[in-house]
Motif scaffolding. Sequence first.
Motif, PDB file in Angstrom:
ATOM      1  N   PHE A   9     -26.632   6.666   5.461  1.00 49.27           N
ATOM      2  CA  PHE A   9     -27.081   7.891   5.736  1.00 49.27           C
ATOM      3  C   PHE A   9     -26.075   9.090   5.048  1.00 49.27           C
ATOM      4  O   PHE A   9     -26.553  10.079   4.383  1.00 49.27           O
ATOM      5  CB  PHE A   9     -27.085   8.284   7.193  1.00 49.27           C
ATOM      6  CG  PHE A   9     -26.959   9.751   7.872  1.00 49.27           C
ATOM      7  CD1 PHE A   9     -28.354  10.165   7.738  1.00 49.27           C
ATOM      8  CD2 PHE A   9     -25.835  10.177   8.083  1.00 49.27           C
ATOM      9  CE1 PHE A   9     -28.396  11.523   8.271  1.00 49.27           C
ATOM     10  CE2 PHE A   9     -25.795  11.762   8.697  1.00 49.27           C
ATOM     11  CZ  PHE A   9     -27.074  12.287   8.602  1.00 49.27           C
ATOM     12  N   LEU A  10     -24.885   8.577   5.161  1.00 51.93           N
ATOM     13  CA  LEU A  10     -23.779   9.486   4.306  1.00 51.93           C
ATOM     14  C   LEU A  10     -24.005   9.767   2.932  1.00 51.93           C
ATOM     15  O   LEU A  10     -24.112  10.640   2.372  1.00 51.93           O
ATOM     16  CB  LEU A  10     -22.477   9.086   4.541  1.00 51.93           C
ATOM     17  CG  LEU A  10     -21.839   9.169   6.026  1.00 51.93           C
ATOM     18  CD1 LEU A  10     -20.548   8.522   6.112  1.00 51.93           C
ATOM     19  CD2 LEU A  10     -21.979  10.573   6.580  1.00 51.93           C
TER      20      LEU A  10
ATOM     21  N   GLN B 192     -27.148  12.041   2.425  1.00 49.97           N
ATOM     22  CA  GLN B 192     -26.855  13.183   2.678  1.00 49.97           C
ATOM     23  C   GLN B 192     -26.000  13.907   1.414  1.00 49.97           C
ATOM     24  O   GLN B 192     -26.198  15.004   1.346  1.00 49.97           O
ATOM     25  CB  GLN B 192     -26.068  13.428   3.972  1.00 49.97           C
ATOM     26  CG  GLN B 192     -26.815  13.210   5.032  1.00 49.97           C
ATOM     27  CD  GLN B 192     -27.897  14.193   5.395  1.00 49.97           C
ATOM     28  OE1 GLN B 192     -27.791  15.196   5.217  1.00 49.97           O
ATOM     29  NE2 GLN B 192     -29.052  13.677   5.561  1.00 49.97           N
TER      30      GLN B 192
ATOM     31  N   GLY C 138     -28.479  15.222  -1.440  1.00 52.01           N
ATOM     32  CA  GLY C 138     -28.987  16.358  -1.192  1.00 52.01           C
ATOM     33  C   GLY C 138     -30.583  16.094  -1.236  1.00 52.01           C
ATOM     34  O   GLY C 138     -31.132  15.124  -0.628  1.00 52.01           O
ATOM     35  N   ASP C 139     -31.179  16.785  -2.013  1.00 53.97           N
ATOM     36  CA  ASP C 139     -32.824  16.782  -2.254  1.00 53.97           C
ATOM     37  C   ASP C 139     -33.197  15.762  -3.226  1.00 53.97           C
ATOM     38  O   ASP C 139     -34.344  15.355  -3.672  1.00 53.97           O
ATOM     39  CB  ASP C 139     -33.263  17.915  -2.600  1.00 53.97           C
ATOM     40  CG  ASP C 139     -33.394  18.961  -1.362  1.00 53.97           C
ATOM     41  OD1 ASP C 139     -33.259  18.300  -0.197  1.00 53.97           O
ATOM     42  OD2 ASP C 139     -33.396  20.365  -1.443  1.00 53.97           O
TER      43      ASP C 139
ATOM     44  N   CYS D  36     -28.030   4.076  -2.826  1.00 49.56           N
ATOM     45  CA  CYS D  36     -27.406   4.302  -1.794  1.00 49.56           C
ATOM     46  C   CYS D  36     -27.506   2.922  -0.790  1.00 49.56           C
ATOM     47  O   CYS D  36     -26.595   2.664  -0.299  1.00 49.56           O
ATOM     48  CB  CYS D  36     -28.145   5.550  -1.002  1.00 49.56           C
ATOM     49  SG  CYS D  36     -27.364   6.942  -1.684  1.00 49.56           S
TER      50      CYS D  36
END
Length: 146
Positions: A34-35, A38, A41-42, A51
């Motif tokens: 999640f981090l 985030q 971004g997009d 990730c």
Amino acid sequence: MEAFDPNVFFGYEVLGGWLGGIGGGLGGFFLGLFLCLQGMGDDGGYAALGCIITGGGIGYLAGTSLGATLGVSIVGGINGVEGNVLMSALGGLAGTGGGMLSVAALSGSDLGDNLNGTVFFLGLPLLSSVGATFGYNVDAKRAVQN
């Protein structure tokens, strides 16, 4: 008064640390994933797949060690053992490192062809738990009872 041997609860502490390591590993994986997402971004696509390896992988390893340490400490505390939490954390980290080396060594062997993610998912927390339990029982004593 009978002598108190904290090593009597070793198996229970390993089991509690193993369950804590699995839970901590899953929580760490999703938190790291999640981090990382985030932080991107997009931007998505193939970069987001990175990730899973970076954020999720690092989160899983950190969560496994932390969860194993917490699991061992909770089970030890329930059974009246006052252990060494710092050594438990170091033992959990050492167990996680040993687990990674074991998985890496097995993946290059003939046996590694039959391994799947289950061994990594269940074996790594187990080795982390064993290390955390050994560390927790260094100079362990009976907790003061009122």
